[in-house]
Design an enzyme around this catalytic site. Structure first.
Site, mmCIF file in Angstrom:
data_model
loop_
_atom_site.group_PDB
_atom_site.id
_atom_site.type_symbol
_atom_site.label_atom_id
_atom_site.label_comp_id
_atom_site.label_asym_id
_atom_site.label_seq_id
_atom_site.Cartn_x
_atom_site.Cartn_y
_atom_site.Cartn_z
ATOM 1 N N THR A 178 22.074 -34.270 46.724
ATOM 2 C CA THR A 178 21.932 -32.817 46.703
ATOM 3 C C THR A 178 21.262 -32.389 45.414
ATOM 4 O OG1 THR A 178 23.880 -32.463 48.099
ATOM 5 C CG2 THR A 178 23.163 -30.610 46.752
ATOM 6 N N PHE A 180 20.794 -29.532 42.720
ATOM 7 C CA PHE A 180 21.438 -28.345 42.165
ATOM 8 C C PHE A 180 20.490 -27.689 41.168
ATOM 9 C CE2 PHE A 180 24.916 -30.897 43.659
ATOM 10 C CZ PHE A 180 25.911 -30.010 44.037
#
Length: 289
Positions: A178, A180
């Site tokens: 992921t 960020f």
């Protein structure tokens, strides 16, 4: 809101201790003071109101794509992006100490984590129940001392809540990760002052939001400027404008620093082609990320 312990920047994130967002801020910032809040909106509000120096929110997952709520919040708030960090997503199934895999009836987690572990979870007739956060699922089970239940979360979160790992590495894709972003108030060099050095060679990235007239060729005209300037467009998304029905705002990640003198020509060429143009941040990213 209690003042977090530590010596570094106050860093707001959505979830509980052990959440992937906390992994992101620990990786990105020097000695951060973790400030868990209830949701993505609360992250933005904490930074806006000065309760946090920086916020950390997910923007994109390689399996589930972009986090569109964060796009909307970026446009709603007067904050800027000052950096990004990519976090590997390693998932495990954890339960109360003494639990056995064949005794599990219910599994809690965030809906995205349940989807990212679907191949493992669908092997058994478990009831899959959603929570607002992966680490929050672990906290729920620990605080309720809920037998027959398990959580999908990170191994670090499982350890934080005193849970036993029943199965590790249950994510569908071992390469799952992921991205960020770090958000802060304008005119405050939060990323420069507090960031850890990025691990690997870096390249610039600028994130912009823009709208064009709802006419044929208007989006193409903007894209043609990028092509003529030999600028790589790495992400392009559309979101409802929330002002006029069936009109949209486009979000673009461009692999260049458009706030530099060299990039200013591209912005100057794009601006008259749009009805709205906002630069949300120019920052460095790891080249391989």
């Amino acid at each position: 809101m209690a003042e977090p312990a530590g010596s570094g920047p106050r860093a707001a994130f959505s979830g509980e201790p052990g959440a992937f967002a906390e992994d992101a801020l620990l990786s990105a910032l020097e000695a951060p003071r973790s400030l868990p809040v209830a949701g993505f909106r609360e992250v933005f509000e904490a930074v806006r109101d000065g309760l946090a120096d920086v916020g950390v929110v997910p923007i994109e997952n390689v399996v589930n794509g972009t986090v569109r709520e964060v796009y909307d919040l970026l446009l709603e708030h007067d904050l800027v992006i000052g950096g990004e960090v990519v976090v590997p997503v390693r998932l495990c199934l954890a339960a109360l100490p003494g639990a056995r895999l064949d005794g599990i009836e219910r599994v809690y987690s965030h809906i995205q984590a349940l989807g990212q572990a679907e191949l493992f979870l669908r092997r058994r007739p478990w009831a899959l129940l959603t929570t607002y956060n992966t680490a929050g699922a672990g906290r729920l089970i620990a605080e309720r001392a809920e037998a027959g239940s398990a959580a999908v979360l990170s191994p670090r979160a499982a350890a934080h809540f005193g849970l036993t790992i029943l199965a590790d590495g249950i994510e569908n894709d071992p390469a799952n990760r992921t991205r960020f972003i770090l958000v802060g108030r304008p005119n405050e060099p939060f990323a420069t002052d507090w960031r850890r050095p990025l691990d690997g060679p870096t390249v610039p990235r600028t994130t912009v939001a823009f709208a064009v007239r709802n006419e044929p060729g208007t989006l193409l005209a903007v894209l043609r400027v990028l092509a003529d300037q030999r600028l790589n467009l790495s992400t392009l998304e559309s979101r409802p404008s929330r002002r006029v029905a069936w009109e949209y705002v486009f979000w673009a990640d461009i692999d260049a620093d458009l706030l530099s003198s060299a990039g200013a020509a591209a912005l100057d060429a794009i601006r008259p082609l749009t009805t709205m143009l906002r630069v949300l941040g120019a920052y460095q990213r790891v080249a391989a990320g």
